[in-house]
Design a protein around this motif. Sequence first.
Motif, PDB file in Angstrom:
ATOM      1  N   THR A  20       0.838  -1.189   0.000  1.00  0.00           N
ATOM      2  CA  THR A  20       0.000   0.000   0.000  1.00  0.00           C
ATOM      3  C   THR A  20       0.877   1.245   0.000  1.00  0.00           C
ATOM      4  N   HIS A  59     -12.817  11.749   5.381  1.00  0.00           N
ATOM      5  CA  HIS A  59     -12.035  10.721   6.069  1.00  0.00           C
ATOM      6  C   HIS A  59     -11.915  11.074   7.545  1.00  0.00           C
ATOM      7  N   GLU A  67      -9.390   5.535  -2.633  1.00  0.00           N
ATOM      8  CA  GLU A  67      -8.583   4.311  -2.559  1.00  0.00           C
ATOM      9  C   GLU A  67      -8.897   3.389  -3.724  1.00  0.00           C
ATOM     10  N   LYS A  76      -1.932  -1.153  -3.850  1.00  0.00           N
ATOM     11  CA  LYS A  76      -3.071  -0.326  -3.458  1.00  0.00           C
ATOM     12  C   LYS A  76      -2.594   1.105  -3.289  1.00  0.00           C
ATOM     13  N   VAL A  78      -3.594   4.793  -1.748  1.00  0.00           N
ATOM     14  CA  VAL A  78      -4.424   5.669  -0.926  1.00  0.00           C
ATOM     15  C   VAL A  78      -4.075   7.079  -1.374  1.00  0.00           C
ATOM     16  N   TYR A 100      -3.093   4.486   8.446  1.00  0.00           N
ATOM     17  CA  TYR A 100      -2.881   3.315   7.588  1.00  0.00           C
ATOM     18  C   TYR A 100      -1.663   2.489   8.008  1.00  0.00           C
TER      19      TYR A 100
END
Length: 209
Positions: A20, A59, A67, A76, A78, A100
Motif C-alpha cells: 500500500t 475521512h 482508494e 493499493k 491511498v 494506515y
Amino acid sequence: MGLLDRLRSRRKDDAVSENTWLVVGLGNPGAQYAANRHNVGQMVADELASRLGATFKTHKTPSRVAEGFLHPGGPKLVIAKPNGYMNTSGGPVSALLKYYSLPVDRLIIVHDELDIPFDTVRLKQGGGHGGHNGVRDVSKATDAGDFTRVRVGIGRPPGRQDSADFVLKDFSATEKASVPNLVSDAADAVEAIVEHGLVAAQQRFHSPA
C-alpha cells in the motif's frame, strides 16, 4: 468463519498492507485555488483517482481520500488531498501515515516546483524543501525528509513578479494547453514509482526525450 479462513484472510490483509502506498497531492482547498499553479499536485491526485475509478470521500483524518488498486492483485493506492492550506499539510499527512500504519518510505508527495521548467516532471527522495511551504511542513510533521517526491515543474515567474503571487495564479492561456499532458505525465510517474521503484522511474522520466 473457521480458523483456516481467518488465517487466509489475515494473510491477504497483510499482503495488501505491505503493498500500500500513500500518495498526497498538495494544494489549497476551495474553488478559488483549484486551478492555481500551486494546486497542480491535487490535479495529479484527481487524475490518479480517475484512473482507478475511485471517488474522494471525507475521512477520519483531515483529508479527502480515494482508494483503489493499480490493477487486480497490484499495489493499493491511498490518494489524499489535505483539507487545510498548503503550509499546514504536515498534520494531515502524519495522521494518514498513522491511520494506515505506513512508514515514510511508502509516502509519495506530489507538488509544484518553481525550480523546474514548466511541463517537466522530476522525481527524488529526500533533499531540502527548497522554500516550498507544503514540503517543509510535511518534513517537520513526519520528522523525516526522505519521502519520495514527484516534482511537477511550473517554472519561474516572469520578470520581477513575486513567486508567492505567481504560484497562486492560474496557468497562463498558453500553458493551459499543456497542463493535461503535464498532469498525466506526473500521474504516470507515481504509477512507475509504485510498480518499478524510484530508480527505474527516474531513468524513464529524467532521460532526454
